[in-house]
Write a protein that holds these residues in place. Structure first.
Motif, PDB file in Angstrom:
ATOM      1  N   ALA A 114      -3.233  -0.774  -2.489  1.00  0.00           N
ATOM      2  CA  ALA A 114      -4.001   0.481  -2.494  1.00  0.00           C
ATOM      3  C   ALA A 114      -3.037   1.648  -2.653  1.00  0.00           C
ATOM      4  O   ALA A 114      -2.017   1.708  -1.970  1.00  0.00           O
ATOM      5  N   GLY A 115      -3.355   2.576  -3.592  1.00  0.00           N
ATOM      6  CA  GLY A 115      -2.483   3.734  -3.820  1.00  0.00           C
ATOM      7  C   GLY A 115      -1.082   3.359  -4.227  1.00  0.00           C
ATOM      8  O   GLY A 115      -0.128   4.107  -3.984  1.00  0.00           O
ATOM      9  N   PHE A 129      -4.465   4.926   2.669  1.00  0.00           N
ATOM     10  CA  PHE A 129      -4.608   3.813   1.739  1.00  0.00           C
ATOM     11  C   PHE A 129      -4.757   2.521   2.544  1.00  0.00           C
ATOM     12  O   PHE A 129      -3.842   2.138   3.290  1.00  0.00           O
ATOM     13  N   ALA A 186       0.858  -1.186   0.000  1.00  0.00           N
ATOM     14  CA  ALA A 186       0.000   0.000   0.000  1.00  0.00           C
ATOM     15  C   ALA A 186       0.891   1.232   0.000  1.00  0.00           C
ATOM     16  O   ALA A 186       1.850   1.310   0.762  1.00  0.00           O
TER      17      ALA A 186
END
Length: 244
Positions: free
Chosen positions: A216-217, A211, A199
């Motif tokens: 994520a991100g 995040f 992340a």
């Protein structure tokens, strides 16, 4: 109470004048000690420069070598706490753990090379191989995992848990990275929360991102004020801001 002193080894405790309740074992161990009490130095040149420090335990070749008046330290491992002079209440366990520490106090470094370059940073907890390796003056950090926060130098109040989490952070502050390689490339970004494997992996300078989830991100570099929740959420975002 009876005064107990045990010096065993060439030049061990040879300068002792009024120090009592000390145990020095090994060549040159506690050589310069004069008034220090309740110390245990085991290993060649362990605690060699200690003069008045009390309640120290140095175990290993050159452990606590430069300690002079610092007290309440526990250095276990070859050259653990080698450069420490007046830093007190530290626990360094592992080969080269806290080797460069001079005046930093209240640190706990566990594992080979953990906090190796720390000099004046205080109230840090670095656990496992090379965690916080390059930290010099950063304080109030918790790095747990191989190479977690490895290149952090002055960043403070960070919490990195996982293999290589926050590895390249240098001066970023108030970040929470949890998961293997979470926030790995963050350098100066502040107030970020990345939870999940990789992340916020490429985040470098952006701030105030959240995040949550694997990847994520992932590609975010300078995008700020984003909230990505779920596996691969916002994975391709690079510079976009204020996304939810």
């Amino acid at each position: 109470f009876p005064v107990t002193i045990t010096f065993f080894g060439t030049s061990s405790g040879c300068s002792n004048t009024t120090g009592c309740h000390n145990n020095f074992l090994g060549y040159n161990s506690g050589q310069a000690n004069t008034t220090g009490n309740y110390n245990n130095f085991f290993g060649r040149d362990s605690g060699r420069s200690n003069t008045g420090g009390v309640h120290n335990n140095f175990i290993g070749y050159y452990s606590g070598y430069n300690n002079t008046t610092a007290s309440n330290n526990n250095f276990i491992g070859n050259q653990a706490g080698f450069a420490n002079t007046t830093g007190s209440s530290n626990t360094f366990i592992g080969f080269y753990a806290g080797r460069a520490n001079t005046t930093g106090s209240h640190n706990t470094f566990l594992g080979q090379n953990a906090g190796r370059c720390n000099t004046v940073g205080e109230f840090n907890f670095f656990g496992v191989y090379s965690a916080g390796f390059c930290n010099t003056s950063g304080s109030w950090n918790t790095f747990v995992g191989r190479d977690a926060g490895r290149y952090n130098s002055t960043g403070c109040n960070n919490f990195f848990v996982g293999c290589r989490a926050g590895m390249y952070n240098t001066s970023g502050t108030y970040n929470i990275f949890f998961g293997n390689n979470a926030g790995r490339c963050n350098s100066t970004g502040n107030f970020n929360v990345f939870i999940g494997r990789r992340a916020g992996y490429y985040n470098s300078t952006s701030n105030n991102n959240h995040f949550f989830g694997e990847y994520a991100g992932f590609k975010n570099t300078s995008g700020a004020q984003n909230n990505f929740m779920g596996a691969n959420a916002g994975a391709c975002n690079t510079t976009g801001t204020y996304n939810n």
